[in-house]
Write a protein that holds these residues in place. Structure first.
Motif, short mmCIF file in Angstrom:
data_model
loop_
_atom_site.label_atom_id
_atom_site.label_comp_id
_atom_site.label_asym_id
_atom_site.label_seq_id
_atom_site.Cartn_x
_atom_site.Cartn_y
_atom_site.Cartn_z
N CYS A 24 0.84 -1.20 0.00
CA CYS A 24 0.00 0.00 0.00
C CYS A 24 0.87 1.25 0.00
N PRO A 25 0.49 2.23 -0.83
CA PRO A 25 1.22 3.50 -0.83
C PRO A 25 0.90 4.30 0.43
N GLY A 26 1.81 5.21 0.77
CA GLY A 26 1.56 6.09 1.90
C GLY A 26 2.08 5.58 3.22
N LEU A 27 2.81 4.47 3.20
CA LEU A 27 3.37 3.89 4.42
C LEU A 27 4.89 4.00 4.32
N ASP A 28 5.47 4.93 5.11
CA ASP A 28 6.90 5.20 5.06
C ASP A 28 7.52 5.04 6.43
N GLU A 29 8.83 4.80 6.45
CA GLU A 29 9.53 4.58 7.71
C GLU A 29 10.85 5.34 7.74
N ARG A 30 11.27 5.65 8.98
CA ARG A 30 12.61 6.13 9.28
C ARG A 30 13.21 5.08 10.19
N VAL A 31 14.15 4.30 9.70
CA VAL A 31 14.80 3.29 10.54
C VAL A 31 15.94 3.99 11.27
N LEU A 32 15.76 4.17 12.57
CA LEU A 32 16.73 4.89 13.38
C LEU A 32 17.93 4.02 13.73
N ALA A 33 17.68 2.73 13.97
CA ALA A 33 18.75 1.79 14.28
C ALA A 33 18.25 0.38 13.98
N SER A 34 19.16 -0.44 13.44
CA SER A 34 18.78 -1.82 13.13
C SER A 34 20.03 -2.68 13.06
N ASP A 35 19.87 -3.94 13.39
CA ASP A 35 20.95 -4.89 13.20
C ASP A 35 20.51 -6.01 12.26
N GLY A 36 19.39 -5.83 11.60
CA GLY A 36 18.86 -6.85 10.70
C GLY A 36 17.78 -7.70 11.35
N HIS A 37 17.80 -7.79 12.68
CA HIS A 37 16.79 -8.56 13.42
C HIS A 37 16.02 -7.70 14.40
N VAL A 38 16.67 -6.68 14.89
CA VAL A 38 16.10 -5.78 15.87
C VAL A 38 16.06 -4.40 15.23
N ALA A 39 14.97 -3.66 15.44
CA ALA A 39 14.88 -2.35 14.80
C ALA A 39 14.17 -1.35 15.69
N THR A 40 14.56 -0.10 15.54
CA THR A 40 13.86 1.02 16.12
C THR A 40 13.53 1.93 14.95
N ARG A 41 12.24 2.26 14.82
CA ARG A 41 11.85 3.06 13.66
C ARG A 41 10.68 3.98 13.99
N ILE A 42 10.48 4.94 13.12
CA ILE A 42 9.28 5.77 13.13
C ILE A 42 8.52 5.39 11.87
N LEU A 43 7.25 5.05 12.03
CA LEU A 43 6.40 4.64 10.91
C LEU A 43 5.37 5.74 10.67
N ARG A 44 5.23 6.15 9.42
CA ARG A 44 4.31 7.23 9.08
C ARG A 44 3.25 6.73 8.09
N PHE A 45 1.99 6.98 8.46
CA PHE A 45 0.85 6.72 7.59
C PHE A 45 0.45 8.06 7.00
N ALA A 46 0.52 8.21 5.69
CA ALA A 46 0.02 9.43 5.06
C ALA A 46 -1.50 9.47 5.22
N PRO A 47 -2.11 10.66 5.22
CA PRO A 47 -3.56 10.72 5.28
C PRO A 47 -4.19 9.85 4.19
N GLY A 48 -5.17 9.05 4.59
CA GLY A 48 -5.86 8.16 3.65
C GLY A 48 -5.24 6.79 3.50
N THR A 49 -4.14 6.50 4.20
CA THR A 49 -3.50 5.20 4.08
C THR A 49 -4.41 4.10 4.60
N ASP A 50 -4.46 3.00 3.85
CA ASP A 50 -5.25 1.82 4.20
C ASP A 50 -4.34 0.62 3.99
#
Length: 114
Positions: A24-50
């Motif tokens: 689905c379009p409108g789903l974006d992320e900022r991966v702040l830190a990851s080791d390939g198995h563990v992650a810290t991120r910010i997930l953004r849903f654009a208006p209207g995302t389903d």
């Protein structure tokens, strides 16, 4: 490989990228830190995302989610807003989500130790 060591820096320096594998379009992320198995991120849903095209989600890791801004509504019609928090164990079904006005979530994922 471990998560990188970082002292305070601007999370906004990390670019928004489309979520890999998302149907689905409108789903974006900022991966702040990851080791390939563990992650810290910010997930953004654009208006209207389903996220219905992605289906109900199940994964083999723990996931903690805090809604920073906006809201999301699940399949049952329950809406979760700013300040709502979830702690999901591995294999807990969740989603799909709709976000008419947009939403930003902080997420931490880590492996099942049991």
């Amino acid at each position: 490989m471990a998560k990188p060591e970082r002292e305070f820096s601007s999370g906004t320096a990390v670019e928004w990228t489309p979520v890999p594998g998302s149907a689905c379009p409108g789903l974006d992320e900022r991966v702040l830190a990851s080791d390939g198995h563990v992650a810290t991120r910010i997930l953004r849903f654009a208006p209207g995302t389903d996220t219905t095209p992605n289906g109900v989600q199940l994964h083999d890791f723990w996931e903690e989610v805090d809604i920073l801004t906006g809201s999301i509504t699940d399949l049952c019609g329950q809406t979760f807003t700013e300040g709502a928090y979830a702690c999901r164990p591995p294999r807990m079904p969740h989603g799909t989500w709709r976000s008419p006005d947009g939403c930003t979530r902080f997420e931490v994922r880590y492996p099942d130790s049991g």
